[in-house]
Write an enzyme that holds these catalytic residues in place. Structure first.
Site, mmCIF file in Angstrom:
data_model
loop_
_atom_site.group_PDB
_atom_site.id
_atom_site.type_symbol
_atom_site.label_atom_id
_atom_site.label_comp_id
_atom_site.label_asym_id
_atom_site.label_seq_id
_atom_site.Cartn_x
_atom_site.Cartn_y
_atom_site.Cartn_z
ATOM 1 N N ASN A 293 -5.044 -2.136 0.809
ATOM 2 C CA ASN A 293 -3.747 -2.402 1.428
ATOM 3 C C ASN A 293 -2.662 -2.753 0.412
ATOM 4 O OD1 ASN A 293 -1.850 -3.551 3.659
ATOM 5 N ND2 ASN A 293 -2.225 -5.286 2.287
ATOM 6 N N TYR A 358 7.036 5.941 -5.096
ATOM 7 C CA TYR A 358 6.248 5.392 -3.977
ATOM 8 C C TYR A 358 5.704 6.520 -3.097
ATOM 9 C CZ TYR A 358 5.470 2.429 0.224
ATOM 10 O OH TYR A 358 4.941 1.778 1.316
HETATM 11 P P1 NAP Z 1 3.692 -6.961 1.440
HETATM 12 O O1 NAP Z 1 4.168 -7.892 2.498
HETATM 13 O O2 NAP Z 1 4.517 -6.757 0.227
HETATM 14 O O3 NAP Z 1 2.220 -7.435 1.015
HETATM 15 C C1 NAP Z 1 1.508 -6.792 -0.011
HETATM 16 C C2 NAP Z 1 0.579 -7.784 -0.663
HETATM 17 O O4 NAP Z 1 -0.069 -7.109 -1.756
HETATM 18 C C3 NAP Z 1 1.343 -8.987 -1.256
HETATM 19 O O5 NAP Z 1 0.671 -10.196 -0.968
HETATM 20 C C4 NAP Z 1 1.333 -8.664 -2.728
HETATM 21 O O6 NAP Z 1 1.394 -9.806 -3.562
HETATM 22 C C5 NAP Z 1 -0.002 -7.971 -2.886
HETATM 23 N N1 NAP Z 1 -0.061 -7.231 -4.142
HETATM 24 C C6 NAP Z 1 0.929 -6.533 -4.737
HETATM 25 N N2 NAP Z 1 0.507 -6.050 -5.917
HETATM 26 C C7 NAP Z 1 -0.781 -6.446 -6.071
HETATM 27 C C8 NAP Z 1 -1.758 -6.268 -7.084
HETATM 28 N N3 NAP Z 1 -1.481 -5.600 -8.212
HETATM 29 N N4 NAP Z 1 -2.978 -6.803 -6.919
HETATM 30 C C9 NAP Z 1 -3.264 -7.521 -5.807
HETATM 31 N N5 NAP Z 1 -2.391 -7.738 -4.807
HETATM 32 C C10 NAP Z 1 -1.151 -7.198 -4.945
HETATM 33 O O7 NAP Z 1 3.390 -5.507 2.023
HETATM 34 P P2 NAP Z 1 3.230 -5.016 3.545
HETATM 35 O O8 NAP Z 1 4.571 -4.736 4.081
HETATM 36 O O9 NAP Z 1 2.305 -5.894 4.268
HETATM 37 O O10 NAP Z 1 2.511 -3.592 3.269
HETATM 38 C C11 NAP Z 1 1.115 -3.462 3.048
HETATM 39 C C12 NAP Z 1 0.818 -2.002 2.715
HETATM 40 O O11 NAP Z 1 1.343 -1.161 3.737
HETATM 41 C C13 NAP Z 1 1.429 -1.544 1.406
HETATM 42 O O12 NAP Z 1 0.532 -0.653 0.762
HETATM 43 C C14 NAP Z 1 2.679 -0.802 1.849
HETATM 44 O O13 NAP Z 1 3.050 0.180 0.920
HETATM 45 C C15 NAP Z 1 2.216 -0.208 3.168
HETATM 46 N N6 NAP Z 1 3.339 0.048 4.101
HETATM 47 C C16 NAP Z 1 4.066 -0.978 4.673
HETATM 48 C C17 NAP Z 1 5.103 -0.690 5.559
HETATM 49 C C18 NAP Z 1 5.938 -1.771 6.258
HETATM 50 O O14 NAP Z 1 6.793 -1.443 7.088
HETATM 51 N N7 NAP Z 1 5.732 -3.046 6.000
HETATM 52 C C19 NAP Z 1 5.420 0.634 5.846
HETATM 53 C C20 NAP Z 1 4.673 1.645 5.235
HETATM 54 C C21 NAP Z 1 3.630 1.336 4.375
HETATM 55 P P3 NAP Z 1 2.868 -10.337 -4.038
HETATM 56 O O15 NAP Z 1 3.522 -10.837 -2.808
HETATM 57 O O16 NAP Z 1 2.591 -11.425 -5.010
HETATM 58 O O17 NAP Z 1 3.561 -9.160 -4.635
#
Ligand code: NAP
Length: 452
Positions: A293, A358
């Protein structure tokens, strides 16, 4: 993270104004807050129809009866009778003339699906069709179901299509429970393929679907990863919550609260795969579920993008995932019947301004699961991707107002999804009953108009 329009519509002082302005009135979606139940369709009126001699009726009836449904197989007698779920077996469709039966069966009932209803169409797999015409006719059902999804979406009804391979009828139990249940509140307009290529587990749990399983979720300190870890725990899995050092305090707290194991690790570090192998081997003996994730954005148009933006995104969103998989698979730490789930994105499907880096990584994951899934099928392992659309997280809450409003409304349900909606899809794909789904990418986007 609340929906301003839903709040204004609900408020008697402002509801009249939003109506007068012709603004959308998004339905409050009916969601599940607990785990799967043995009889999820108890009290639900299910209309089970066949078009052109579909061959799944017996198996569908058995599944629905076991799930507690009240099954109807004829058009409603009275004009105001409503159904909660409509399932159409269209696996017998072969010729253009067969489309007539599609119209004849669904035209009289299209307005009989209640609010927050579920529609699932079952179609033959085009590549298995006996003729070129039959292949085209099968594929035509995607246009039909997506259009119906747009018509019924404003009422909170989701419409999905499952292509079912000739020998995969036995894999439909969990598919029905998910796609016809409240767990699919924000999944609409999707076409999945169900096959028997992956070894199926002998026993299918109906409750506590993941009891005895060990799951690792990356990026689990917040957002979708956190919701996923919580959802997997709810189904009885032992969960390892991984996140980067910067989030370690929060990670420790959330992991403690849900009874999971925290693991502070930067997945993009050079030694991360070896550290993962060591921890999993020593403390858990293997993984049944791995949810990739963690992901980052570093947006800039290509001409203005600094090289480190490009490199960071490639490393975290793709290279780290491939390296972790390779190490865990080589060390035989992904158990038989394992489930691998990857977070792709609508950007990976449609592309997005300022996201060449991305979108490349998220599209690559779609190709990756399509190639990896079949390779692992013999061991009963499935690899699938999930592509979220607009999800109400801290990330989307930080967007400028008009960008956020546009993102939120440009889908058939006229609202954003919740992290739990994505977690539901991941939980379904992680379940033993999802053995028929391998190499698929499924969007959780309320049938987003972008990239549709
Ligand atoms: P988020 O709130 O930014 O959470 C991502 C988590 O991953 C954060 O806790 C982050 O830590 C951690 N992380 C980042 N880099 C890392 C690394 N190198 N090693 C370990 N952990 C790491 O993201 P989200 O919105 O929940 O999204 C989760 C996934 O869904 C992602 O892959 C994103 O691309 C995908 N996605 C999300 C959406 C949306 O609408 N939210 C839409 C399409 C796709 P830090 O906070 O310290 O950076």
């Amino acid at each position: 993270m609340s929906d301003l329009l839903q709040n204004l519509n609900k408020n008697p002082l402002t509801g009249w104004l939003t109506k007068a302005l012709g603004l959308p009135n998004p339905v409050i979606l009916a969601r599940e807050s607990g785990p799967y139940r043995a009889q999820p369709f108890k009290g639900k009126r299910v209309l089970l129809l066949g078009a052109a001699s579909g061959n799944l009726e017996t198996v569908l009836r058995q599944i629905l009866e076991a799930a507690g449904a009240e099954i109807h197989d004829a058009e409603p007698q009275s004009g105001d009778e409503r159904f909660d779920i409509l399932i159409l077996d269209a696996t017998g469709l072969e010729t253009t003339a067969d489309y007539n039966s599609l119209y004849e069966r669904l035209h009289p009932v299209a307005r009989r699906i209640g609010t927050n209803g579920r529609v699932l169409l079952l179609a033959p797999v085009p590549s298995e069709a006996k003729s070129v015409e039959a292949a085209g006719v099968a594929r035509g059902l995607e246009g039909f179901s997506r259009s119906l999804g747009k018509e019924l979406g404003p009422r909170g009804t989701t419409v999905n299509l499952a292509y079912v391979a000739h020998d995969a009828g036995e894999r439909l139990d969990m598919v029905l429970r998910f796609f016809c249940g409240p767990q699919t509140a924000y999944v609409s307009g999707q076409a999945i393929t169900v096959t028997a290529q992956t070894r199926a587990p002998e026993v299918l749990p109906r409750e506590q679907l993941l009891a005895g399983k060990v799951a690792l979720v990356t990026g689990a300190a917040r957002g979708i990863g956190l919701a996923t870890a919580q959802r997997l725990r709810q189904e009885g899995a032992e969960v390892i919550c991984l996140d980067i050092t910067a989030a370690s305090e929060e990670l420790g707290r959330v992991a403690r609260e849900m009874g999971a194991t925290p693991l502070t690790l930067d997945i993009s570090a050079g030694d991360a795969p070896q550290k993962l192998v060591q921890l999993v081997r020593e403390q858990f003996g293997g993984l049944d579920i791995l949810v990739h994730n963690a992901g980052i954005t570093r947006d800039k148009t290509l001409g203005k993008m600094p090289e480190h933006f490009w490199q960071q995104v490639m490393q975290v969103n793709l290279a780290a995932i491939i390296a972790a998989d390779a190490a865990l698979l080589e060390a035989q730490l992904i158990r038989d019947s394992g489930r691998l789930v990857y977070l792709s994105s609508m950007s990976g499907v449609a592309g997005n301004f300022g996201q060449t880096n991305y979108a490349t990584t998220k599209a690559a994951l779609i190709g990756y699961v399509a190639a990896l899934g079949p390779k692992l099928a013999e061991r009963g392992i499935c690899a699938n991707a999930v592509a979220p659309g607009f999800i109400e997280t801290a990330m989307t809450d930080a967007m400028p107002f008009f960008t956020r409003e546009a993102g939120r409304r440009l889908n058939s349900l006229k609202q954003g999804g919740q992290p739990r909606d994505v977690a539901e899809l991941i939980c379904f794909l992680a379940s033993p009953g999802a053995s028929g789904i391998n190499g698929n990418t499924i969007r959780v986007c309320g049938q987003g108009l972008i990239g549709a």
